[in-house]
Write a protein that holds these residues in place. Structure first.
Motif, PDB file in Angstrom:
ATOM      1  N   TYR A  96       0.927  -1.222  -0.008  1.00 53.90           N
ATOM      2  CA  TYR A  96       0.085   0.169  -0.104  1.00 53.90           C
ATOM      3  C   TYR A  96       1.005   1.397  -0.043  1.00 53.90           C
ATOM      4  CZ  TYR A  96       1.065   1.273   4.787  1.00 53.90           C
ATOM      5  OH  TYR A  96       1.765   1.766   5.868  1.00 53.90           O
ATOM      6  N   ILE A 155      -5.339  -2.009  10.380  1.00 52.13           N
ATOM      7  CA  ILE A 155      -5.713  -1.108   9.139  1.00 52.13           C
ATOM      8  C   ILE A 155      -7.151  -0.548   9.411  1.00 52.13           C
ATOM      9  CG2 ILE A 155      -6.293  -1.304   6.804  1.00 52.13           C
ATOM     10  CD1 ILE A 155      -3.835  -3.124   6.213  1.00 52.13           C
ATOM     11  N   SER A 166      -7.850   3.228   9.298  1.00 52.86           N
ATOM     12  CA  SER A 166      -8.386   3.845   8.182  1.00 52.86           C
ATOM     13  C   SER A 166     -10.067   3.981   8.283  1.00 52.86           C
ATOM     14  CB  SER A 166      -8.211   2.815   6.875  1.00 52.86           C
ATOM     15  OG  SER A 166      -8.819   1.680   7.236  1.00 52.86           O
ATOM     16  N   ARG A 197     -11.788   1.561   7.931  1.00 47.09           N
ATOM     17  CA  ARG A 197     -12.583   0.468   6.846  1.00 47.09           C
ATOM     18  C   ARG A 197     -13.318  -0.503   7.625  1.00 47.09           C
ATOM     19  NH1 ARG A 197     -12.053  -1.799   1.633  1.00 47.09           N
ATOM     20  NH2 ARG A 197     -12.735  -3.787   1.762  1.00 47.09           N
ATOM     21  N   TRP A 209      -0.821   3.387  -4.660  1.00 46.38           N
ATOM     22  CA  TRP A 209      -1.620   4.576  -4.102  1.00 46.38           C
ATOM     23  C   TRP A 209      -2.381   5.253  -5.376  1.00 46.38           C
ATOM     24  CZ3 TRP A 209      -2.381   9.967  -4.882  1.00 46.38           C
ATOM     25  CH2 TRP A 209      -3.314  10.486  -3.790  1.00 46.38           C
ATOM     26  N   PHE A 213      -7.869   2.848   1.483  1.00 45.16           N
ATOM     27  CA  PHE A 213      -7.918   1.414   2.057  1.00 45.16           C
ATOM     28  C   PHE A 213      -9.642   1.243   2.043  1.00 45.16           C
ATOM     29  CE2 PHE A 213      -4.181   1.927   4.778  1.00 45.16           C
ATOM     30  CZ  PHE A 213      -3.474   0.719   4.106  1.00 45.16           C
ATOM     31  N   ARG A 214     -10.431   2.456   2.169  1.00 46.67           N
ATOM     32  CA  ARG A 214     -11.885   2.375   2.127  1.00 46.67           C
ATOM     33  C   ARG A 214     -12.345   2.202   0.593  1.00 46.67           C
ATOM     34  NH1 ARG A 214     -11.140   6.553   6.418  1.00 46.67           N
ATOM     35  NH2 ARG A 214     -11.458   8.199   4.435  1.00 46.67           N
ATOM     36  N   PHE A 237      -3.779   7.665   2.896  1.00 43.11           N
ATOM     37  CA  PHE A 237      -3.953   6.363   2.735  1.00 43.11           C
ATOM     38  C   PHE A 237      -5.311   5.777   3.035  1.00 43.11           C
ATOM     39  CE2 PHE A 237       0.841   6.049   3.016  1.00 43.11           C
ATOM     40  CZ  PHE A 237       0.904   5.545   1.816  1.00 43.11           C
ATOM     41  N   PRO A 238      -6.117   6.153   4.337  1.00 44.51           N
ATOM     42  CA  PRO A 238      -7.427   5.602   4.698  1.00 44.51           C
ATOM     43  C   PRO A 238      -8.278   5.926   3.704  1.00 44.51           C
ATOM     44  CG  PRO A 238      -6.343   6.868   6.350  1.00 44.51           C
ATOM     45  CD  PRO A 238      -5.476   7.060   5.356  1.00 44.51           C
TER      46      PRO A 238
END
Lengths: 290, 433
Positions: free
Chosen positions: B128, B182, B186, B188, B134, B165-166, B161-162
């Protein structure tokens, strides 16, 4: 989804780790985590700093990584420095008038003093900078030393406790050994009645039996009885003959308590035969026999 | 099904956990689907220099398409940006600069992903934290499956990043600890498609421990440590612990190190360094060893641990690493340590009690068989991909606007990660009997 068919040899890592940790705790005497040691050391350090009063804040300042102070402007100071100028003609005039100036006062010592002062400034600035860099290191070292000292103190404390416990056990073992020695030596010697039996017709003391009978009985029946009595369980029962023959002093009665204590700690294996209970059948057989 | 595996480096001689992971997955999935690998021309993960030719080639039945890296990594610049985004309040724009400076920056690769999106059903993005994952995931969010290979390091706390991830279709985690971490940083949801998969390994059918012992003249029992010998991998601590252990137990086992050395190895009569070894030697060495030691504090899976279990060897791991500790406890396949006392006691326990040692090894093997054999891994991938076709794709959140992106409103990433709960996620997976 755990496997339902768990094998008999199944292991539990967490359980093993608990055992490992308890062994470590046992060895250390007391379990102090690193954080706890740090906390104790911090308290000790605070105590030391409190004694310093207002100077304690100096230590805190030293602990903080500071940005070094900006360099002071340094300059070279020579004989000619006070006469220099960027204007050429002025410089020439000063040079011309210098002998006249010297009629009023001598500027040379002043120049020399300022020259020395300038060099001293530079040197002390350098030393100060080094010191400034070293301060956090010294403070960190001091803190580390206090932490290690605290750790060592705790270890010493734990070792002291262990030593005390071992000394108590040793003392007890020695007393027990002495007690047993005395018990063995104070027991009636088995050979003696036989010697007495050599005088025919003389009655044995106390029981009214003929000496000849007494001379035969101890070797066979009495010894068997003694063995049976010893086998017949119950610590108290087993000990009684000994205590009967040996009056307990205060310290010895204390050692009997210590004995029980040691037994409960599982370190009295060597004396198990003294405290062993005989199996029920055997006890029944004995009582029937008696 | 047509799949693209997008990874920072790829090739037979590329070392590195995530890269090897990607290679194994690409080669295994190629038996069930058409797989193409999209990667860079880089070989070195520090510089990202273009060392391999751009273009297409084929390796083990998998088509590999390489794209050049636009600029190699400038270490100083990357260090400066890392310091800023990890430890100071900063902006989203700073994080994007950090991402570019980290590399491998290959806009051409991202353009190709966007162009070829229609030709693939799913893109599997590995790692990631790198540029390709990304930008790639944002380029094709509806088809992006992320294999994060995340560790508890400050990069995970970055604000860029969140949303990724979502916003991806699915996340394939390596461990329950990684999943928990994670999900925490994030936000998620557990309802979104995701599964703990990990990776298998190419375990040989037969090993020859005696050959290894003879080849390297090893006569005494030994513990083995396999992987890069590096301070970041906890090797300094291992050497210090082992030297103390050796002085406590002069007749105890030796320590054998396999892997390239990136730090000085202390001269010690009971520490042997064999250097980097081919796979055959590595597996023979594992089979010959009494146990494996993994001293690293940061691991997202540790393939070598799985390989040791596959061969029935117990593993002694650094308990400060949540993932390793969780794996050990779930598998009942070894012991862990957090300080020297625990290291010494645990190693002595493994060394001195043969039967217990064997039980731990067997338990580890059972765990490997249940979770990490290739049929299990392949099935998990295929099932998840099949499930994705029935789930609507989530929406990828856009980046903040021009001005918002430049405001210093983002917290230091290290702070964010430090707040995440630590420890093994033991409720999340099943435990070995």
């Amino acid at each position: 989804m755990a496997d339902p068919s768990a094998r008999p040899e199944a292991v539990d890592v967490e359980h093993i780790m608990q055992q490992i940790r308890s062994r470590i705790r046992e060895r250390r005497g007391a379990d102090y985590s690193d954080a706890e040691v740090q906390q104790l050391a911090g308290a000790k350090l605070d105590q030391l700093l409190d004694a310093l009063g207002g100077r304690a804040r100096l230590f805190e300042q030293a602990m903080q990584a500071r940005t070094p102070a900006a360099d002071l402007p340094s300059y070279e100071f020579e004989d000619s420095t006070i006469f220099t100028t960027h204007r050429g003609f002025l410089s020439a005039i000063r040079r011309l008038l210098r002998p006249v100036l010297k009629l009023f006062f001598n500027p040379d010592p002043l120049s020399r003093a300022l020259h020395i002062q300038s060099r001293l400034n530079a040197e002390y600035q350098q030393r100060f900078r080094r010191r400034e860099e070293m301060d956090p290191i010294y403070a960190e070292l001091l803190r580390g030393v206090v932490v290690e000292l605290t750790r060592a103190g705790l270890e010493v404390q734990s070792l002291k406790l262990r030593l005390e416990s071992i000394a108590t056990r040793l003392e007890f073992e020695q007393r027990r050994g002495q007690t047993r020695d005395v018990a063995v030596t104070s027991r009636p010697a088995p050979a003696r009645p036989a010697v007495r039996a050599e005088t025919p017709g003389e009655p044995a003391a106390g029981d009214g039996r003929p000496a000849a009978e007494g001379s035969i009985e101890p070797t066979g029946e009495r010894r068997r009885r003694r063995r049976r009595r010893r086998r017949r369980g119950g610590g108290a029962g087993a000990i009684r003959p000994l205590t009967g023959s040996l009056p307990l002093t205060g310290s010895e009665s204390g050692s009997a308590d210590a004995d029980a204590d040691i037994g409960s700690r599982g370190s009295g294996d060597a004396h198990e035969d003294l405290f062993d209970e005989a199996p029920d059948e055997e006890r029944g057989a004995d009582s029937d026999e008696s | 099904v047509k799949l693209a595996v997008v990874v920072q480096r790829y090739g037979g001689d590329t070392s590195g956990g995530a890269e090897l992971h990607a290679r194994y997955i690409a080669e295994r999935l190629s038996q069930h689907a058409a797989v193409e690998v999209l990667t860079t021309c880089a070989r070195d993960y520090v510089t990202w220099q273009n060392e391999l030719p751009a273009g297409t080639e084929e390796q083990n039945g998998v088509v590999i398409r390489r794209f050049p890296v636009s600029q190699p990594r400038r270490t100083e610049e990357f260090g400066r940006w890392s310091e800023r985004v990890f430890h100071h309040r900063h902006s989203v724009a700073d994080e994007l600069r950090w991402l570019t400076s980290e590399g491998p920056a290959s806009p051409e690769l991202i353009r190709h992903v966007r162009r070829a999106a229609a030709g693939f059903d799913y893109f599997l993005f590995f790692s990631y934290r790198y540029y390709h994952a990304w930008h790639g995931a944002r380029a094709v969010p509806g088809k992006a499956v992320l294999i994060p290979t995340a560790e508890r390091d400050p990069a995970l706390g970055l604000a860029i990043f969140p949303p990724v991830f979502r916003g991806v279709r699915a996340v394939m985690y390596n461990s329950p600890e990684e999943q928990a971490l994670i999900e925490h940083v994030s936000g998620r949801s557990r309802q979104q498609p995701g599964i703990v998969v990990g990776v298998g390994s190419n375990i040989p059918d037969r090993t020859q421990p005696w050959r290894f012992r003879r080849k390297f003249n090893l006569q005494r029992p030994f513990a083995i440590c396999i992987g890069r010998i590096d301070e970041n991998k906890g090797c300094r601590e291992l050497f210090s612990h082992f030297a103390r252990y050796a002085s406590m137990y002069p007749e105890g086992m030796d320590l054998v190190l396999v892997g390239s050395a990136h730090m000085p190895i202390p001269p010690h009569p009971r520490i042997r360094h064999l250097g980097f070894l081919p796979d055959a030697d590595k597996f023979d060495g594992l089979a010959a060893a009494d146990l494996l030691i993994v001293p690293s504090r940061y691991e997202s899976l540790s393939m070598v641990t799985l390989e040791a279990w596959a061969l029935g060897k117990p593993v002694l791991v650094n308990g400060s690493c949540d993932v390793l500790r969780g794996q050990i406890v779930r598998a009942n396949g070894g012991l862990y340590y957090e300080d020297f006392d625990e290291f010494a006691e645990a190693l002595y326990q493994l060394e001195s009690t043969g039967p217990a040692n064997a039980v731990l090894g067997r338990s580890g093997r059972e765990y490997f068989r249940r979770h990490y054999t290739w049929p299990v891994i392949e099935r998990k991938y295929l099932d998840l991909l099949a499930r994705l076709s029935k789930v609507p794709p989530p929406r990828m959140e856009p980046l903040p606007g021009f001005f918002a992106r430049r405001r210093d409103t983002v917290r230091p990433a290290a702070e964010v990660v430090a707040e995440a709960p630590a420890g093994p996620a033991l409720g999340a997976g099943d435990r070995s009997p």
